[in-house]
Design a protein around this motif. Structure first.
Motif, PDB file in Angstrom:
ATOM      1  N   THR A  97     -23.801 136.307  79.973  1.00 28.81           N
ATOM      2  CA  THR A  97     -22.689 135.489  80.449  1.00 28.81           C
ATOM      3  C   THR A  97     -22.392 134.433  79.396  1.00 28.81           C
ATOM      4  OG1 THR A  97     -24.178 133.929  81.542  1.00 28.81           O
ATOM      5  CG2 THR A  97     -23.293 135.722  82.884  1.00 28.81           C
ATOM      6  N   TYR A  98     -21.145 133.986  79.368  1.00 27.21           N
ATOM      7  CA  TYR A  98     -20.815 132.777  78.612  1.00 27.21           C
ATOM      8  C   TYR A  98     -20.148 131.849  79.602  1.00 27.21           C
ATOM      9  CZ  TYR A  98     -18.887 129.391  75.458  1.00 27.21           C
ATOM     10  OH  TYR A  98     -18.583 128.192  74.847  1.00 27.21           O
ATOM     11  N   GLN A  99     -20.785 130.722  79.886  1.00 29.18           N
ATOM     12  CA  GLN A  99     -20.358 129.859  80.980  1.00 29.18           C
ATOM     13  C   GLN A  99     -20.270 130.713  82.245  1.00 29.18           C
ATOM     14  OE1 GLN A  99     -17.015 127.807  79.259  1.00 29.18           O
ATOM     15  NE2 GLN A  99     -18.286 126.665  77.855  1.00 29.18           N
ATOM     16  N   ASN A 100     -19.166 130.778  82.936  1.00 31.41           N
ATOM     17  CA  ASN A 100     -19.120 131.629  84.132  1.00 31.41           C
ATOM     18  C   ASN A 100     -18.382 132.941  83.895  1.00 31.41           C
ATOM     19  OD1 ASN A 100     -20.585 129.962  85.945  1.00 31.41           O
ATOM     20  ND2 ASN A 100     -18.800 128.612  86.053  1.00 31.41           N
ATOM     21  N   ASN A 101     -18.250 133.304  82.622  1.00 30.68           N
ATOM     22  CA  ASN A 101     -17.555 134.539  82.288  1.00 30.68           C
ATOM     23  C   ASN A 101     -18.570 135.646  82.035  1.00 30.68           C
ATOM     24  OD1 ASN A 101     -14.875 133.116  81.980  1.00 30.68           O
ATOM     25  ND2 ASN A 101     -16.154 132.037  80.458  1.00 30.68           N
ATOM     26  N   LEU A 102     -18.302 136.802  82.633  1.00 26.80           N
ATOM     27  CA  LEU A 102     -19.220 137.929  82.547  1.00 26.80           C
ATOM     28  C   LEU A 102     -18.974 138.706  81.259  1.00 26.80           C
ATOM     29  CD1 LEU A 102     -21.355 139.575  84.107  1.00 26.80           C
ATOM     30  CD2 LEU A 102     -19.455 140.796  85.203  1.00 26.80           C
ATOM     31  N   VAL A 103     -20.009 138.795  80.415  1.00 27.04           N
ATOM     32  CA  VAL A 103     -19.866 139.475  79.125  1.00 27.04           C
ATOM     33  C   VAL A 103     -20.304 140.930  79.256  1.00 27.04           C
ATOM     34  CG1 VAL A 103     -20.616 139.530  76.724  1.00 27.04           C
ATOM     35  CG2 VAL A 103     -20.220 137.330  77.857  1.00 27.04           C
ATOM     36  N   MET A 104     -19.402 141.840  78.968  1.00 21.60           N
ATOM     37  CA  MET A 104     -19.716 143.265  79.075  1.00 21.60           C
ATOM     38  C   MET A 104     -20.173 143.831  77.736  1.00 21.60           C
ATOM     39  SD  MET A 104     -19.003 143.586  82.238  1.00 21.60           S
ATOM     40  CE  MET A 104     -18.955 145.341  82.599  1.00 21.60           C
ATOM     41  N   ASN A 105     -19.563 143.379  76.665  1.00 21.91           N
ATOM     42  CA  ASN A 105     -19.977 143.830  75.334  1.00 21.91           C
ATOM     43  C   ASN A 105     -19.455 142.865  74.279  1.00 21.91           C
ATOM     44  OD1 ASN A 105     -17.302 144.876  75.965  1.00 21.91           O
ATOM     45  ND2 ASN A 105     -17.409 145.816  73.939  1.00 21.91           N
ATOM     46  N   TYR A 106     -19.912 143.063  73.059  1.00 24.10           N
ATOM     47  CA  TYR A 106     -19.449 142.189  71.991  1.00 24.10           C
ATOM     48  C   TYR A 106     -19.125 143.023  70.769  1.00 24.10           C
ATOM     49  CZ  TYR A 106     -24.188 142.700  70.177  1.00 24.10           C
ATOM     50  OH  TYR A 106     -25.375 143.209  69.709  1.00 24.10           O
ATOM     51  N   LYS A 107     -18.282 142.452  69.908  1.00 21.49           N
ATOM     52  CA  LYS A 107     -17.882 143.142  68.688  1.00 21.49           C
ATOM     53  C   LYS A 107     -18.021 142.198  67.506  1.00 21.49           C
ATOM     54  CE  LYS A 107     -14.620 146.306  70.900  1.00 21.49           C
ATOM     55  NZ  LYS A 107     -13.200 146.639  71.184  1.00 21.49           N
ATOM     56  N   ILE A 108     -18.648 142.694  66.457  1.00 23.89           N
ATOM     57  CA  ILE A 108     -18.773 141.923  65.217  1.00 23.89           C
ATOM     58  C   ILE A 108     -18.062 142.694  64.117  1.00 23.89           C
ATOM     59  CG2 ILE A 108     -20.345 140.952  63.501  1.00 23.89           C
ATOM     60  CD1 ILE A 108     -22.470 140.762  65.654  1.00 23.89           C
ATOM     61  N   VAL A 109     -17.136 142.031  63.448  1.00 25.58           N
ATOM     62  CA  VAL A 109     -16.399 142.669  62.359  1.00 25.58           C
ATOM     63  C   VAL A 109     -16.489 141.805  61.110  1.00 25.58           C
ATOM     64  CG1 VAL A 109     -14.138 143.404  61.545  1.00 25.58           C
ATOM     65  CG2 VAL A 109     -14.772 143.788  63.923  1.00 25.58           C
ATOM     66  N   LEU A 110     -16.930 142.417  60.013  1.00 25.77           N
ATOM     67  CA  LEU A 110     -16.873 141.757  58.721  1.00 25.77           C
ATOM     68  C   LEU A 110     -15.555 142.165  58.075  1.00 25.77           C
ATOM     69  CD1 LEU A 110     -20.468 142.367  57.266  1.00 25.77           C
ATOM     70  CD2 LEU A 110     -19.731 140.746  59.014  1.00 25.77           C
ATOM     71  N   GLU A 111     -14.816 141.201  57.561  1.00 24.97           N
ATOM     72  CA  GLU A 111     -13.545 141.506  56.907  1.00 24.97           C
ATOM     73  C   GLU A 111     -13.637 141.161  55.430  1.00 24.97           C
ATOM     74  OE1 GLU A 111     -10.350 140.753  60.509  1.00 24.97           O
ATOM     75  OE2 GLU A 111     -10.572 139.283  58.906  1.00 24.97           O
ATOM     76  N   GLY A 112     -12.985 141.981  54.606  1.00 22.80           N
ATOM     77  CA  GLY A 112     -13.011 141.683  53.180  1.00 22.80           C
ATOM     78  C   GLY A 112     -12.306 142.749  52.388  1.00 22.80           C
ATOM     79  N   ILE A 113     -12.731 142.873  51.123  1.00 20.94           N
ATOM     80  CA  ILE A 113     -12.116 143.843  50.224  1.00 20.94           C
ATOM     81  C   ILE A 113     -13.150 144.918  49.905  1.00 20.94           C
ATOM     82  CG2 ILE A 113     -10.834 144.145  48.073  1.00 20.94           C
ATOM     83  CD1 ILE A 113      -9.543 142.102  49.878  1.00 20.94           C
ATOM     84  N   CYS A 114     -12.789 146.167  50.174  1.00 25.18           N
ATOM     85  CA  CYS A 114     -13.749 147.252  49.962  1.00 25.18           C
ATOM     86  C   CYS A 114     -13.914 147.536  48.460  1.00 25.18           C
ATOM     87  CB  CYS A 114     -13.308 148.515  50.702  1.00 25.18           C
ATOM     88  SG  CYS A 114     -11.922 149.381  49.946  1.00 25.18           S
ATOM     89  N   GLU A 115     -14.928 148.325  48.147  1.00 31.09           N
ATOM     90  CA  GLU A 115     -15.262 148.624  46.758  1.00 31.09           C
ATOM     91  C   GLU A 115     -14.057 149.189  45.997  1.00 31.09           C
ATOM     92  OE1 GLU A 115     -18.705 151.090  46.604  1.00 31.09           O
ATOM     93  OE2 GLU A 115     -18.986 150.822  44.430  1.00 31.09           O
ATOM     94  N   GLU A 116     -13.373 150.158  46.581  1.00 24.31           N
ATOM     95  CA  GLU A 116     -12.236 150.802  45.909  1.00 24.31           C
ATOM     96  C   GLU A 116     -11.109 149.803  45.652  1.00 24.31           C
ATOM     97  OE1 GLU A 116     -13.853 152.177  48.505  1.00 24.31           O
ATOM     98  OE2 GLU A 116     -14.921 153.605  47.222  1.00 24.31           O
ATOM     99  N   CYS A 117     -10.782 148.990  46.632  1.00 25.71           N
ATOM    100  CA  CYS A 117      -9.660 148.060  46.482  1.00 25.71           C
ATOM    101  C   CYS A 117      -9.960 146.955  45.473  1.00 25.71           C
ATOM    102  CB  CYS A 117      -9.272 147.452  47.831  1.00 25.71           C
ATOM    103  SG  CYS A 117      -8.374 148.605  48.900  1.00 25.71           S
ATOM    104  N   GLN A 118     -11.235 146.647  45.258  1.00 29.22           N
ATOM    105  CA  GLN A 118     -11.588 145.644  44.251  1.00 29.22           C
ATOM    106  C   GLN A 118     -11.251 146.131  42.834  1.00 29.22           C
ATOM    107  OE1 GLN A 118     -15.652 143.854  44.679  1.00 29.22           O
ATOM    108  NE2 GLN A 118     -15.560 144.788  46.713  1.00 29.22           N
ATOM    109  N   LYS A 119     -11.314 147.460  42.662  1.00 28.06           N
ATOM    110  CA  LYS A 119     -11.086 148.012  41.321  1.00 28.06           C
ATOM    111  C   LYS A 119      -9.626 147.960  40.915  1.00 28.06           C
ATOM    112  CE  LYS A 119     -14.974 151.236  41.716  1.00 28.06           C
ATOM    113  NZ  LYS A 119     -15.312 152.584  42.196  1.00 28.06           N
ATOM    114  N   GLU A 120      -8.751 147.986  41.887  1.00 27.04           N
ATOM    115  CA  GLU A 120      -7.312 148.078  41.613  1.00 27.04           C
ATOM    116  C   GLU A 120      -6.747 146.771  41.068  1.00 27.04           C
ATOM    117  OE1 GLU A 120      -5.554 149.380  45.211  1.00 27.04           O
ATOM    118  OE2 GLU A 120      -6.762 151.206  45.269  1.00 27.04           O
ATOM    119  N   GLU A 121      -5.896 146.911  40.098  1.00 26.39           N
ATOM    120  CA  GLU A 121      -5.068 145.817  39.495  1.00 26.39           C
ATOM    121  C   GLU A 121      -5.859 144.642  38.925  1.00 26.39           C
ATOM    122  OE1 GLU A 121      -3.712 141.780  41.445  1.00 26.39           O
ATOM    123  OE2 GLU A 121      -5.047 143.323  42.170  1.00 26.39           O
TER     124      GLU A 121
END
Lengths: 121, 121
Positions: A97-121
């Motif tokens: 739970t978070y406060q009185n809210n029922l937590v069913m699941n959570y999501k973690i996302v890392l955002e950034g630039i992938c290996e291929e896109c770093q090579k471009e330009e």
DNA sequence: AATTAAATAGTAATCATTACTAGTTGGAAG
DNA sequence: CTTCCAACTAGTAATGATTACTATTTAATT
């Protein structure tokens, strides 16, 4: 990225709001300052501000995106009503739970630039 | 939720794929089994399977949603090309990079039912 | 076997977002 | 300060992912 009146006002709206506005909500607030600002201008600036890491996008499970200050915090999102609640004190040891809210699941996302896109330009 | 041929095939496609398909990609694979399955049926079932916590939705920053197995793992998402990379060994002590991908920021979202929605019916 | 709510195929509609165009402007360089 | 031009804007049209609708079918309960 140039500094324009429109962009500065849009950034200020996001930074001074705790409402997690969608694009149209930002548009409505922006029109109070610039009555003839274009909705397209709002969308374009929300995108460029997000690319510049000055604001954040939130996907709340509805059909429209919402925008948020760039400040270190997390979110609880209700899967029924799509309400977004800011979390400043996340404790991963007990997240059934978070406060009185029922937590069913959570999501973690890392955002950034992938290996291929770093090579471009 | 009833068990239908269409729903079972759609669930099976998601569970047996590591591609993070979008709705149309699921539709194309489903047509191999049921040639006249409707795209609307695919959308409707992806939504109901997600509500039942049997699959997961991923927002990758593009204009279409992607669907994923319900298995405990996290994601790296490239903000340029929207590539999604599965993470099974997330270490929060050092997340400046994940493998050779440059991590700019991360997002943690708890999903569930808020206090108000729990009261309803 | 009868019943019915839930599901489907096929198609039309919605609407959040993006694209386009002609005109405007920030700000760098002389 | 003036010139210059790429970046930006207002206004409008187009796009396309997703949802809604309708007549028909079906899962599964009695």
């Amino acid at each position: 990225m140039r500094s324009t009146k429109q962009r500065n006002i849009i950034l200020d709206i996001i930074n001074s709001s705790y409402e997690h506005l969608d694009a149209y909500g930002v548009y409505e607030k922006a029109r109070e300052k610039i009555p003839n600002i274009s909705l397209g201008t709002v969308y374009r600036n929300l995108n460029s501000l997000e690319n510049a890491h000055l604001i954040n996008v939130i996907f709340d499970g509805s059909d429209k995106l919402r925008y948020d200050r760039n400040e270190n915090h997390q979110h609880f999102i209700c899967t029924k009503c799509h309400k977004i609640i800011d979390i400043y004190d996340l404790d991963f040891k007990n997240v059934k739970t978070y406060q009185n809210n029922l937590v069913m699941n959570y999501k973690i996302v890392l955002e950034g630039i992938c290996e291929e896109c770093q090579k471009e330009e």
